[in-house]
Write a protein that holds these residues in place. Structure first.
Motif, PDB file in Angstrom:
ATOM      1  N   TRP A   6       1.731 -40.808  73.499  1.00 47.16           N
ATOM      2  CA  TRP A   6       3.048 -41.234  73.045  1.00 47.16           C
ATOM      3  C   TRP A   6       2.883 -42.401  72.102  1.00 47.16           C
ATOM      4  CZ3 TRP A   6       5.997 -45.583  75.378  1.00 47.16           C
ATOM      5  CH2 TRP A   6       5.220 -46.331  76.269  1.00 47.16           C
ATOM      6  N   SER A  53      11.498 -45.928  68.762  1.00 45.08           N
ATOM      7  CA  SER A  53      11.489 -44.469  68.784  1.00 45.08           C
ATOM      8  C   SER A  53      10.156 -44.032  69.380  1.00 45.08           C
ATOM      9  CB  SER A  53      11.653 -43.926  67.361  1.00 45.08           C
ATOM     10  OG  SER A  53      11.651 -42.515  67.353  1.00 45.08           O
ATOM     11  N   THR A  55       7.710 -41.039  70.832  1.00 42.74           N
ATOM     12  CA  THR A  55       7.423 -39.611  70.824  1.00 42.74           C
ATOM     13  C   THR A  55       6.570 -39.261  72.033  1.00 42.74           C
ATOM     14  OG1 THR A  55       7.513 -39.551  68.402  1.00 42.74           O
ATOM     15  CG2 THR A  55       6.417 -37.700  69.518  1.00 42.74           C
ATOM     16  N   ASP A  57       4.582 -36.238  74.072  1.00 46.73           N
ATOM     17  CA  ASP A  57       4.054 -34.874  74.049  1.00 46.73           C
ATOM     18  C   ASP A  57       4.355 -34.229  75.399  1.00 46.73           C
ATOM     19  OD1 ASP A  57       3.126 -35.037  71.470  1.00 46.73           O
ATOM     20  OD2 ASP A  57       1.122 -35.697  72.060  1.00 46.73           O
ATOM     21  N   HIS A 157      12.643 -33.025  69.966  1.00 45.87           N
ATOM     22  CA  HIS A 157      12.366 -33.147  68.525  1.00 45.87           C
ATOM     23  C   HIS A 157      11.927 -31.797  67.963  1.00 45.87           C
ATOM     24  CE1 HIS A 157      11.331 -34.922  64.769  1.00 45.87           C
ATOM     25  NE2 HIS A 157      10.031 -34.695  64.912  1.00 45.87           N
ATOM     26  N   GLN A 161       7.868 -31.265  72.313  1.00 44.03           N
ATOM     27  CA  GLN A 161       7.818 -32.682  71.960  1.00 44.03           C
ATOM     28  C   GLN A 161       9.195 -33.310  72.165  1.00 44.03           C
ATOM     29  OE1 GLN A 161       7.178 -34.433  67.773  1.00 44.03           O
ATOM     30  NE2 GLN A 161       5.113 -34.344  68.616  1.00 44.03           N
ATOM     31  N   GLN A 163      11.694 -36.822  72.098  1.00 40.94           N
ATOM     32  CA  GLN A 163      11.892 -38.115  71.441  1.00 40.94           C
ATOM     33  C   GLN A 163      12.790 -38.992  72.315  1.00 40.94           C
ATOM     34  OE1 GLN A 163      10.176 -38.006  68.657  1.00 40.94           O
ATOM     35  NE2 GLN A 163      10.488 -40.095  67.892  1.00 40.94           N
TER      36      GLN A 163
END
Length: 205
Positions: A6, A53, A55, A57, A157, A161, A163
């Motif tokens: 991330w 933000s 991300t 996985d 996202h 994935q 977000q």
């Protein structure tokens, strides 16, 4: 168990709406202008906020499921105890807290709402916080109540994935220029980051 991947991206945002140039003062991380409009005294501020933000996985359903499991949930019926039996209310709120002493107050399924325009999406907005932590700030400056609980948006996202978007608590509360408020908000920065990381790890199992 796979290792969680991330990353966080930080952006600084702000907006200024001038009602007049009668006076400008600086407080905390904000710039404030003050003007009068008839019987109203209007104060307008530009605030520097760090937006994060993250991300993850991992699948949206797996991440949100993990987040909702590890966090506590605000007991709606505690409101009467807060008014009539504050000591009992404090005990109940402590017992209801989850990971990092945080709990979910409300979940709004924005993605489901988009179905009304024929564009459903995996997206949920969470109100997350701790009433007892909020009180630690609002007792010093009631304006802290504007940002408690915190808003966190989680959305898919791309397939596989997820977000996570939120404004960093210390920059929201820091605008008030109160060290006793900002110090508490700094702990929320860490707690929220740890909760997201924990949910991301669980989502990968």
């Amino acid at each position: 168990m796979n290792c969680t991947t991330w990353k966080a991206t930080v952006a600084v945002t702000g907006a200024l709406f001038m009602t007049s140039d009668i006076g400008v003062s600086a407080e905390g991380s904000s710039i404030t202008s003050v003007a009068r409009a008839g019987p109203l005294a209007i104060s307008t501020s530009a605030v520097r906020v760090q937006h994060r933000s993250v991300t993850v996985d991992g699948q949206f359903q797996a991440f949100t499921g993990a987040l909702e499991r590890i966090l506590g949930h605000f007991p709606p019926d505690v409101r009467q105890d807060i008014i009539e039996r504050p000591q009992l209310a404090e005990q109940r709120l402590k017992a209801a807290a989850g990971a990092q002493q945080l709990m979910i107050f409300f979940v709004f399924d924005h993605g489901a709402a988009l179905n009304m325009v024929g564009a459903p999406k995996n997206a949920k907005q969470y109100l997350i916080g701790d009433p007892l932590t909020a009180i630690q700030m609002s007792q010093h400056d009631i304006r802290a109540a504007l940002y408690a609980p915190l808003r966190v948006l989680v959305y898919e996202h791309v397939p596989g994935q997820t977000q996570v978007e939120y404004d960093q608590p210390s920059t929201l509360f820091g605008q008030f220029g109160r060290e006793d408020v900002t110090d508490v908000a700094l702990t929320l920065d860490t707690k929220l980051e740890r909760v997201i990381a924990q949910a991301a790890e669980l989502a990968r199992r």
